[in-house]
Design a protein around this motif. Structure first.
Motif, mmCIF file in Angstrom:
data_model
loop_
_atom_site.group_PDB
_atom_site.id
_atom_site.type_symbol
_atom_site.label_atom_id
_atom_site.label_comp_id
_atom_site.label_asym_id
_atom_site.label_seq_id
_atom_site.Cartn_x
_atom_site.Cartn_y
_atom_site.Cartn_z
ATOM 1 N N VAL A 258 -45.779 72.406 -49.596
ATOM 2 C CA VAL A 258 -45.837 73.488 -50.584
ATOM 3 C C VAL A 258 -47.302 73.842 -50.859
ATOM 4 O O VAL A 258 -47.671 75.015 -50.874
ATOM 5 N N GLY A 259 -48.131 72.830 -51.060
ATOM 6 C CA GLY A 259 -49.546 73.072 -51.327
ATOM 7 C C GLY A 259 -50.235 73.812 -50.194
ATOM 8 O O GLY A 259 -50.993 74.761 -50.421
ATOM 9 N N ILE A 260 -49.954 73.411 -48.969
ATOM 10 C CA ILE A 260 -50.566 74.050 -47.805
ATOM 11 C C ILE A 260 -50.132 75.511 -47.712
ATOM 12 O O ILE A 260 -50.956 76.409 -47.515
ATOM 13 N N VAL A 261 -48.834 75.760 -47.854
ATOM 14 C CA VAL A 261 -48.312 77.126 -47.725
ATOM 15 C C VAL A 261 -48.819 78.017 -48.858
ATOM 16 O O VAL A 261 -49.247 79.151 -48.623
ATOM 17 N N PHE B 109 -52.402 78.875 -48.341
ATOM 18 C CA PHE B 109 -52.549 79.851 -47.262
ATOM 19 C C PHE B 109 -52.210 81.265 -47.734
ATOM 20 O O PHE B 109 -52.886 82.220 -47.394
ATOM 21 N N PHE B 110 -51.148 81.379 -48.538
ATOM 22 C CA PHE B 110 -50.694 82.698 -48.997
ATOM 23 C C PHE B 110 -51.148 83.016 -50.422
ATOM 24 O O PHE B 110 -50.628 83.936 -51.050
ATOM 25 N N TYR B 111 -52.136 82.299 -50.913
ATOM 26 C CA TYR B 111 -52.580 82.486 -52.295
ATOM 27 C C TYR B 111 -52.908 83.948 -52.611
ATOM 28 O O TYR B 111 -52.505 84.465 -53.654
ATOM 29 N N GLU B 112 -53.641 84.612 -51.735
ATOM 30 C CA GLU B 112 -54.036 85.999 -52.014
ATOM 31 C C GLU B 112 -52.818 86.896 -52.191
ATOM 32 O O GLU B 112 -52.828 87.797 -53.028
ATOM 33 N N ASP B 113 -51.758 86.654 -51.428
ATOM 34 C CA ASP B 113 -50.534 87.437 -51.586
ATOM 35 C C ASP B 113 -49.903 87.180 -52.952
ATOM 36 O O ASP B 113 -49.506 88.107 -53.653
ATOM 37 N N TYR B 114 -49.788 85.889 -53.318
ATOM 38 C CA TYR B 114 -49.228 85.549 -54.633
ATOM 39 C C TYR B 114 -50.048 86.195 -55.742
ATOM 40 O O TYR B 114 -49.508 86.736 -56.701
ATOM 41 N N ASN B 115 -51.368 86.138 -55.615
ATOM 42 C CA ASN B 115 -52.250 86.646 -56.650
ATOM 43 C C ASN B 115 -52.238 88.176 -56.714
ATOM 44 O O ASN B 115 -52.003 88.755 -57.780
ATOM 45 N N SER C 241 -57.031 74.536 -56.037
ATOM 46 C CA SER C 241 -58.152 74.406 -56.963
ATOM 47 C C SER C 241 -57.620 74.698 -58.366
ATOM 48 O O SER C 241 -56.610 75.396 -58.525
ATOM 49 N N PRO C 242 -58.278 74.183 -59.398
ATOM 50 C CA PRO C 242 -57.814 74.465 -60.761
ATOM 51 C C PRO C 242 -57.725 75.960 -61.055
ATOM 52 O O PRO C 242 -56.802 76.403 -61.721
ATOM 53 N N GLU C 243 -58.663 76.749 -60.511
ATOM 54 C CA GLU C 243 -58.631 78.195 -60.747
ATOM 55 C C GLU C 243 -57.382 78.818 -60.149
ATOM 56 O O GLU C 243 -56.719 79.636 -60.789
ATOM 57 N N ARG C 244 -57.079 78.431 -58.921
ATOM 58 C CA ARG C 244 -55.903 78.998 -58.250
ATOM 59 C C ARG C 244 -54.610 78.568 -58.941
ATOM 60 O O ARG C 244 -53.718 79.387 -59.156
#
Length: 126
Positions: A44-47, A50-56, A83-86
Protein backbone atom coordinates in the motif's frame (compact mmCIF):
# COMPACT_ATOMS: atom_id res chain seq x y z
CA UNK A 1 -15.12 8.71 -21.50
CA UNK A 2 -15.77 7.86 -25.14
CA UNK A 3 -19.17 9.54 -24.97
CA UNK A 4 -17.57 12.75 -23.71
CA UNK A 5 -15.22 12.70 -26.71
CA UNK A 6 -18.15 11.90 -29.04
CA UNK A 7 -16.55 8.60 -30.10
CA UNK A 8 -18.49 5.41 -30.71
CA UNK A 9 -17.07 1.91 -30.79
CA UNK A 10 -19.13 -1.24 -31.19
CA UNK A 11 -16.16 -3.28 -29.98
CA UNK A 12 -15.83 -1.21 -26.80
CA UNK A 13 -19.61 -1.26 -26.23
CA UNK A 14 -19.48 -5.04 -26.48
CA UNK A 15 -16.89 -5.25 -23.73
CA UNK A 16 -18.32 -2.44 -21.61
CA UNK A 17 -22.05 -2.07 -22.30
CA UNK A 18 -23.28 1.53 -22.03
CA UNK A 19 -24.96 2.40 -18.76
CA UNK A 20 -28.70 1.92 -18.94
CA UNK A 21 -28.48 -0.39 -21.96
CA UNK A 22 -29.78 -3.34 -19.97
CA UNK A 23 -26.94 -5.43 -21.38
CA UNK A 24 -24.68 -7.34 -19.08
CA UNK A 25 -21.05 -7.79 -19.84
CA UNK A 26 -17.68 -6.92 -18.48
CA UNK A 27 -17.69 -6.78 -14.71
CA UNK A 28 -14.60 -7.18 -12.55
CA UNK A 29 -15.87 -6.31 -9.06
CA UNK A 30 -12.46 -4.67 -8.63
CA UNK A 31 -13.65 -2.32 -5.90
CA UNK A 32 -14.55 -5.30 -3.75
CA UNK A 33 -11.29 -7.15 -4.30
CA UNK A 34 -8.75 -4.32 -4.05
CA UNK A 35 -8.39 -4.76 -0.29
CA UNK A 36 -7.70 -8.47 -0.75
CA UNK A 37 -5.06 -7.67 -3.35
CA UNK A 38 -3.22 -5.15 -1.16
CA UNK A 39 -2.90 -7.17 2.04
CA UNK A 40 0.61 -5.94 2.77
CA UNK A 41 0.90 -2.46 4.28
CA UNK A 42 4.26 -2.14 2.49
CA UNK A 43 2.58 -2.65 -0.88
CA UNK A 44 0.00 0.00 0.00
CA UNK A 45 2.80 2.41 0.92
CA UNK A 46 4.68 1.77 -2.31
CA UNK A 47 1.59 2.18 -4.50
CA UNK A 48 0.30 5.29 -2.72
CA UNK A 49 3.77 6.87 -2.85
CA UNK A 50 3.95 6.14 -6.58
CA UNK A 51 0.49 7.61 -7.27
CA UNK A 52 0.67 10.36 -4.64
CA UNK A 53 0.41 13.19 -7.19
CA UNK A 54 -2.81 11.68 -8.56
CA UNK A 55 -4.32 11.36 -5.07
CA UNK A 56 -3.27 14.91 -4.25
CA UNK A 57 -4.16 16.73 -7.47
CA UNK A 58 -7.44 14.89 -7.99
CA UNK A 59 -8.36 14.88 -4.28
CA UNK A 60 -8.89 11.13 -4.24
CA UNK A 61 -9.77 9.95 -0.72
CA UNK A 62 -7.93 6.95 0.64
CA UNK A 63 -9.86 3.73 1.13
CA UNK A 64 -10.17 2.90 4.82
CA UNK A 65 -7.86 -0.13 4.60
CA UNK A 66 -5.17 1.97 2.86
CA UNK A 67 -5.42 4.69 5.49
CA UNK A 68 -4.91 2.07 8.22
CA UNK A 69 -1.96 0.56 6.37
CA UNK A 70 -0.28 3.95 5.90
CA UNK A 71 -0.79 4.86 9.54
CA UNK A 72 0.72 1.53 10.60
CA UNK A 73 3.76 2.14 8.38
CA UNK A 74 4.11 5.59 9.93
CA UNK A 75 3.86 4.22 13.48
CA UNK A 76 6.49 1.53 12.86
CA UNK A 77 8.84 3.76 10.86
CA UNK A 78 8.77 1.32 7.94
CA UNK A 79 10.82 2.32 4.88
CA UNK A 80 7.63 2.16 2.74
CA UNK A 81 5.94 4.90 4.78
CA UNK A 82 4.93 8.21 3.32
CA UNK A 83 6.63 11.40 4.39
CA UNK A 84 4.71 13.22 7.14
CA UNK A 85 3.73 15.93 4.63
CA UNK A 86 2.29 13.43 2.18
CA UNK A 87 0.49 11.41 4.84
CA UNK A 88 -0.99 14.54 6.37
CA UNK A 89 -2.18 15.79 2.98
CA UNK A 90 -3.85 12.50 2.06
CA UNK A 91 -5.51 12.21 5.46
CA UNK A 92 -6.83 15.76 5.06
CA UNK A 93 -8.20 14.92 1.61
CA UNK A 94 -9.85 11.81 3.02
CA UNK A 95 -11.28 13.67 6.01
CA UNK A 96 -12.70 16.39 3.76
CA UNK A 97 -14.07 13.97 1.20
CA UNK A 98 -17.68 14.15 0.19
CA UNK A 99 -17.68 10.36 0.37
CA UNK A 100 -20.03 9.19 3.09
CA UNK A 101 -18.23 7.55 5.96
CA UNK A 102 -20.54 4.70 6.82
CA UNK A 103 -18.94 3.75 10.08
CA UNK A 104 -18.62 6.27 12.91
CA UNK A 105 -15.58 4.35 14.16
CA UNK A 106 -13.85 5.00 10.81
CA UNK A 107 -14.57 8.73 11.04
CA UNK A 108 -13.32 8.83 14.61
CA UNK A 109 -10.11 7.04 13.66
CA UNK A 110 -9.59 9.39 10.73
CA UNK A 111 -10.04 12.48 12.88
CA UNK A 112 -7.62 11.14 15.50
CA UNK A 113 -5.09 10.15 12.83
CA UNK A 114 -5.00 13.58 11.25
CA UNK A 115 -4.26 15.14 14.62
CA UNK A 116 -1.50 12.58 15.38
CA UNK A 117 0.66 13.35 12.34
CA UNK A 118 3.57 15.49 13.45
CA UNK A 119 3.61 18.93 11.94
CA UNK A 120 6.50 19.44 9.59
CA UNK A 121 8.24 22.76 9.88
CA UNK A 122 9.70 23.90 6.59
CA UNK A 123 12.77 25.97 6.97
CA UNK A 124 13.38 28.83 4.60
CA UNK A 125 16.59 28.30 2.73
CA UNK A 126 18.56 31.32 1.52
Amino acid sequence: MLRKANITSAYFDGLYPPEGSGATGHETNAARSVEDYYKSPQHVGIVVNFFYEDYNLLHIPLPFFAMNALLELNRTGDKSRLSPERLDRLLQITANSTRVVEDRQQQSLLNESVSEIPSVVKEDTP
